[in-house]
Write a protein that holds these residues in place. Structure first.
Motif, PDB file in Angstrom:
ATOM      1  N   ILE A 200       0.900  -1.239   0.238  1.00  0.00           N
ATOM      2  CA  ILE A 200      -0.114   0.088   0.151  1.00  0.00           C
ATOM      3  C   ILE A 200       1.006   1.209  -0.204  1.00  0.00           C
ATOM      4  CG2 ILE A 200      -1.956  -1.114   1.210  1.00  0.00           C
ATOM      5  CD1 ILE A 200      -1.054  -0.040   3.792  1.00  0.00           C
ATOM      6  N   ARG A 201       0.204   2.288  -0.429  1.00  0.00           N
ATOM      7  CA  ARG A 201       1.053   3.503  -0.484  1.00  0.00           C
ATOM      8  C   ARG A 201       0.480   4.701   0.343  1.00  0.00           C
ATOM      9  NH1 ARG A 201       3.950   0.655  -2.917  1.00  0.00           N
ATOM     10  NH2 ARG A 201       4.688   0.552  -5.033  1.00  0.00           N
ATOM     11  N   GLY A 202       1.164   5.570   1.057  1.00  0.00           N
ATOM     12  CA  GLY A 202       0.554   6.598   1.482  1.00  0.00           C
ATOM     13  C   GLY A 202       0.662   6.331   3.155  1.00  0.00           C
ATOM     14  N   GLY A 203       1.243   5.211   3.659  1.00  0.00           N
ATOM     15  CA  GLY A 203       0.989   5.022   5.073  1.00  0.00           C
ATOM     16  C   GLY A 203      -0.248   4.198   5.203  1.00  0.00           C
ATOM     17  N   LEU A 204      -0.463   3.960   6.638  1.00  0.00           N
ATOM     18  CA  LEU A 204      -1.507   3.163   7.173  1.00  0.00           C
ATOM     19  C   LEU A 204      -2.790   3.937   7.261  1.00  0.00           C
ATOM     20  CD1 LEU A 204      -0.058   0.842   9.643  1.00  0.00           C
ATOM     21  CD2 LEU A 204      -0.121   0.454   7.185  1.00  0.00           C
ATOM     22  N   PRO A 205      -4.070   3.332   7.148  1.00  0.00           N
ATOM     23  CA  PRO A 205      -5.284   4.111   7.134  1.00  0.00           C
ATOM     24  C   PRO A 205      -5.394   4.657   8.469  1.00  0.00           C
ATOM     25  CG  PRO A 205      -5.562   1.820   6.175  1.00  0.00           C
ATOM     26  CD  PRO A 205      -4.301   1.956   6.705  1.00  0.00           C
ATOM     27  N   GLU A 206      -5.981   5.796   8.708  1.00  0.00           N
ATOM     28  CA  GLU A 206      -6.200   6.354  10.131  1.00  0.00           C
ATOM     29  C   GLU A 206      -7.594   6.014  10.525  1.00  0.00           C
ATOM     30  OE1 GLU A 206      -3.922   7.616  11.980  1.00  0.00           O
ATOM     31  OE2 GLU A 206      -2.163   7.664  10.438  1.00  0.00           O
ATOM     32  N   GLY A 207      -7.827   6.262  11.669  1.00  0.00           N
ATOM     33  CA  GLY A 207      -9.312   6.078  12.337  1.00  0.00           C
ATOM     34  C   GLY A 207      -9.798   4.837  12.216  1.00  0.00           C
ATOM     35  N   GLN A 208      -9.096   3.889  12.040  1.00  0.00           N
ATOM     36  CA  GLN A 208      -9.778   2.226  12.306  1.00  0.00           C
ATOM     37  C   GLN A 208      -9.272   1.639  13.367  1.00  0.00           C
ATOM     38  OE1 GLN A 208     -11.774   1.354  10.227  1.00  0.00           O
ATOM     39  NE2 GLN A 208     -11.659   2.973   8.291  1.00  0.00           N
ATOM     40  N   GLY A 209      -9.261   2.299  14.350  1.00  0.00           N
ATOM     41  CA  GLY A 209      -8.759   1.462  15.889  1.00  0.00           C
ATOM     42  C   GLY A 209      -7.551   1.980  16.209  1.00  0.00           C
ATOM     43  N   PRO A 210      -7.044   1.532  17.315  1.00  0.00           N
ATOM     44  CA  PRO A 210      -5.900   1.896  17.875  1.00  0.00           C
ATOM     45  C   PRO A 210      -4.670   1.209  17.019  1.00  0.00           C
ATOM     46  CG  PRO A 210      -6.813   0.376  19.253  1.00  0.00           C
ATOM     47  CD  PRO A 210      -7.711   0.595  18.277  1.00  0.00           C
ATOM     48  N   ARG A 211      -3.333   1.676  17.054  1.00  0.00           N
ATOM     49  CA  ARG A 211      -2.276   1.163  16.603  1.00  0.00           C
ATOM     50  C   ARG A 211      -2.018   0.087  17.419  1.00  0.00           C
ATOM     51  NH1 ARG A 211       1.596   6.134  14.469  1.00  0.00           N
ATOM     52  NH2 ARG A 211       0.009   6.822  12.772  1.00  0.00           N
ATOM     53  N   ARG A 212      -1.780  -1.089  17.033  1.00  0.00           N
ATOM     54  CA  ARG A 212      -1.306  -2.340  17.990  1.00  0.00           C
ATOM     55  C   ARG A 212       0.014  -2.820  17.418  1.00  0.00           C
ATOM     56  NH1 ARG A 212      -6.024  -4.070  20.415  1.00  0.00           N
ATOM     57  NH2 ARG A 212      -7.952  -3.504  19.439  1.00  0.00           N
ATOM     58  N   SER A 213       0.702  -3.465  18.382  1.00  0.00           N
ATOM     59  CA  SER A 213       2.010  -4.075  18.189  1.00  0.00           C
ATOM     60  C   SER A 213       2.038  -5.073  17.145  1.00  0.00           C
ATOM     61  CB  SER A 213       2.963  -4.499  19.346  1.00  0.00           C
ATOM     62  OG  SER A 213       2.369  -5.590  19.990  1.00  0.00           O
ATOM     63  N   MET A 214       3.039  -5.145  16.456  1.00  0.00           N
ATOM     64  CA  MET A 214       3.324  -6.159  15.507  1.00  0.00           C
ATOM     65  C   MET A 214       3.329  -7.804  15.943  1.00  0.00           C
ATOM     66  SD  MET A 214       3.345  -6.346  12.038  1.00  0.00           S
ATOM     67  CE  MET A 214       3.766  -4.678  11.687  1.00  0.00           C
ATOM     68  N   ALA A 215       3.783  -7.523  17.311  1.00  0.00           N
ATOM     69  CA  ALA A 215       4.014  -8.901  18.114  1.00  0.00           C
ATOM     70  C   ALA A 215       2.528  -9.465  18.413  1.00  0.00           C
ATOM     71  CB  ALA A 215       4.618  -8.582  19.261  1.00  0.00           C
ATOM     72  N   GLN A 216       1.593  -8.625  18.566  1.00  0.00           N
ATOM     73  CA  GLN A 216       0.312  -9.064  18.874  1.00  0.00           C
ATOM     74  C   GLN A 216      -0.609  -9.570  17.372  1.00  0.00           C
ATOM     75  OE1 GLN A 216      -3.375  -6.472  19.541  1.00  0.00           O
ATOM     76  NE2 GLN A 216      -2.959  -6.994  21.733  1.00  0.00           N
ATOM     77  N   LEU A 217      -0.109  -9.214  16.516  1.00  0.00           N
ATOM     78  CA  LEU A 217      -0.715  -9.605  15.217  1.00  0.00           C
ATOM     79  C   LEU A 217      -0.137 -10.815  14.928  1.00  0.00           C
ATOM     80  CD1 LEU A 217      -2.342  -9.161  12.490  1.00  0.00           C
ATOM     81  CD2 LEU A 217      -0.493  -7.963  11.510  1.00  0.00           C
ATOM     82  N   GLU A 218       1.204 -11.089  15.133  1.00  0.00           N
ATOM     83  CA  GLU A 218       1.761 -12.416  14.785  1.00  0.00           C
ATOM     84  C   GLU A 218       1.008 -13.325  15.816  1.00  0.00           C
ATOM     85  OE1 GLU A 218       5.873 -12.270  15.407  1.00  0.00           O
ATOM     86  OE2 GLU A 218       6.228 -10.972  13.714  1.00  0.00           O
ATOM     87  N   TRP A 219       0.979 -12.844  17.203  1.00  0.00           N
ATOM     88  CA  TRP A 219      -0.011 -13.941  18.026  1.00  0.00           C
ATOM     89  C   TRP A 219      -1.221 -14.106  17.634  1.00  0.00           C
ATOM     90  CZ3 TRP A 219       1.465 -16.005  23.057  1.00  0.00           C
ATOM     91  CH2 TRP A 219       0.467 -16.583  23.534  1.00  0.00           C
ATOM     92  N   LEU A 220      -1.851 -13.236  17.291  1.00  0.00           N
ATOM     93  CA  LEU A 220      -3.449 -13.433  16.840  1.00  0.00           C
ATOM     94  C   LEU A 220      -3.473 -14.421  15.399  1.00  0.00           C
ATOM     95  CD1 LEU A 220      -4.802  -9.884  17.394  1.00  0.00           C
ATOM     96  CD2 LEU A 220      -5.427 -12.010  18.625  1.00  0.00           C
ATOM     97  N   LEU A 221      -2.734 -14.239  14.555  1.00  0.00           N
ATOM     98  CA  LEU A 221      -2.717 -14.917  13.313  1.00  0.00           C
ATOM     99  C   LEU A 221      -2.166 -16.510  13.675  1.00  0.00           C
ATOM    100  CD1 LEU A 221      -0.913 -12.687  10.848  1.00  0.00           C
ATOM    101  CD2 LEU A 221      -3.353 -13.593  10.857  1.00  0.00           C
ATOM    102  N   ALA A 222      -1.109 -16.678  14.467  1.00  0.00           N
ATOM    103  CA  ALA A 222      -0.850 -18.031  14.845  1.00  0.00           C
ATOM    104  C   ALA A 222      -1.651 -18.601  15.845  1.00  0.00           C
ATOM    105  CB  ALA A 222       0.542 -17.840  15.560  1.00  0.00           C
TER     106      ALA A 222
END
Length: 335
Positions: A200-222
């Motif tokens: 994606i270009r232009g950075g991450l979307p704003e206003g779609q919930g809090p910024r969460r750590s990448m470690a949490q995303l890895e945890w949730l996917l696994a």
């Protein structure tokens, strides 16, 4: 098949070139031999050629001439692909790429179509012990997590999910945003089979919930997504024990099974034994081991006789965690 097959490209779209190395790694995990992109003027064993963008059409981009090596045609329009020959359409997908490469080099896929389609997590027979090998879902989760660990500039990624939801991650900045609530991962993960990260270009979307750590995303996917077997990088012939209690700032309370952690505090056991001893669903045990391994909370160890003291301490801590969850109105392990 030779131990290594060199893949050349000509005219491929930028987004395809970005994901191609990852897809080739996945093919190498599933098939005998290894696949890699050529570099410089190195000769290729097979070519991926965009028949609409290559200039001159069909050129190799390598020291090898096209008419001397197999070619896999790539196009935006499936109607443009040569009939009777291996071909691909955008966006490239790992499974289709693997099949096309195998056909072009004279090797047939060793997996049946059914084995390529993730199904419900397989359940072991009652009383079964041991560690399950990586299944389609766990291999897919490993594929999705790998790019999250590349801290390269300009690598913001987006994963479109069902019902209009999405994940947007910035490995460089170390955080992600999503339209999902934590519990929503349980319903989305089984549908990840054909999903791929897109730049994606232009950075991450704003206003779609809090910024969460990448470690949490890895945890949730696994935890939610890889319940049909241990991730490919986890050993199969060992027991597992607790290296450290999970970091509850990263691990959501609702995606946690205190009984598994309590048992691992005083034991070193395989997945089947853990499930039988704790009464926790086998798939959730596997998900906990996968997520805990990625987070550094779980390590491999020789299977041992339980330590009464360790078991007692772990049980006590699990009871405390359970009370905290109850006080907060959370259900332990709820999805």
């Amino acid at each position: 098949m030779p131990k290594e097959i060199r893949v050349g490209t000509r005219g491929l779209r930028e987004d395809a070139l970005r994901t191609l190395p990852l897809f080739l790694q996945r093919v190498a995990l599933e098939k005998e031999g290894e696949w890699r992109l050529v570099s410089g003027e190195e000769a290729a064993d097979v070519l991926l050629v965009d028949i609409d963008r290559a200039d001159p059409p069909g050129g190799s981009g390598t020291a090898a001439a096209q008419d001397e090596i197999p070619v896999v045609a790539v196009s935006d329009d499936p109607g443009r692909l040569p009939p009777g020959r291996p071909g691909l359409v955008y966006p490239l997908r790992a499974q289709e790429l693997g099949r096309a490469l195998l056909r072009s080099t004279g090797a047939e896929p060793s997996e049946s179509p059914e084995s390529e389609t993730p199904a419900e997590p397989a359940q072991p027979a009652p009383g079964a012990k041991g560690n399950p090998p990586a299944g389609p879902c766990s291999r897919k989760v490993a594929e999705l997590i790998e790019p999250l660990r590349r801290e390269q500039a300009g690598t913001d990624l987006r994963l479109d999910l069902e019902d209009g939801h999405y994940l947007a991650a910035s490995p460089e900045k170390g955080y992600f945003v999503t339209t999902l609530h934590i519990g929503g991962f349980a319903h989305q993960c089984p549908g990840l089979a054909e999903k791929e990260w897109q730049p994606i270009r232009g950075g991450l979307p704003e206003g779609q919930g809090p910024r969460r750590s990448m470690a949490q995303l890895e945890w949730l996917l696994a935890y939610f997504g890889a319940r049909d077997g241990l991730l490919p990088q986890i050993p199969r012939d060992a027991g597992f024990t607790l290296q450290a209690w999970p970091d509850y700032q990263v691990v959501p309370m609702a995606a946690n099974k205190p009984r598994v952690w309590a048992y691992l505090k005083g034991h070193a056991a395989d997945a089947g034994t853990i499930a039988a001893a704790t009464g926790v669903d086998w798939g959730e045990v596997v998900g906990s081991l996968n997520a805990g391994w990625l987070a550094g909370a779980v390590r491999s160890a020789p299977v041992t006789t339980p330590s009464p003291a360790g078991s007692k301490d772990g049980t006590a801590k699990a009871e405390i965690i359970g009370k905290i969850q109850q006080r907060l109105g959370l259900q332990p392990g709820g999805e």
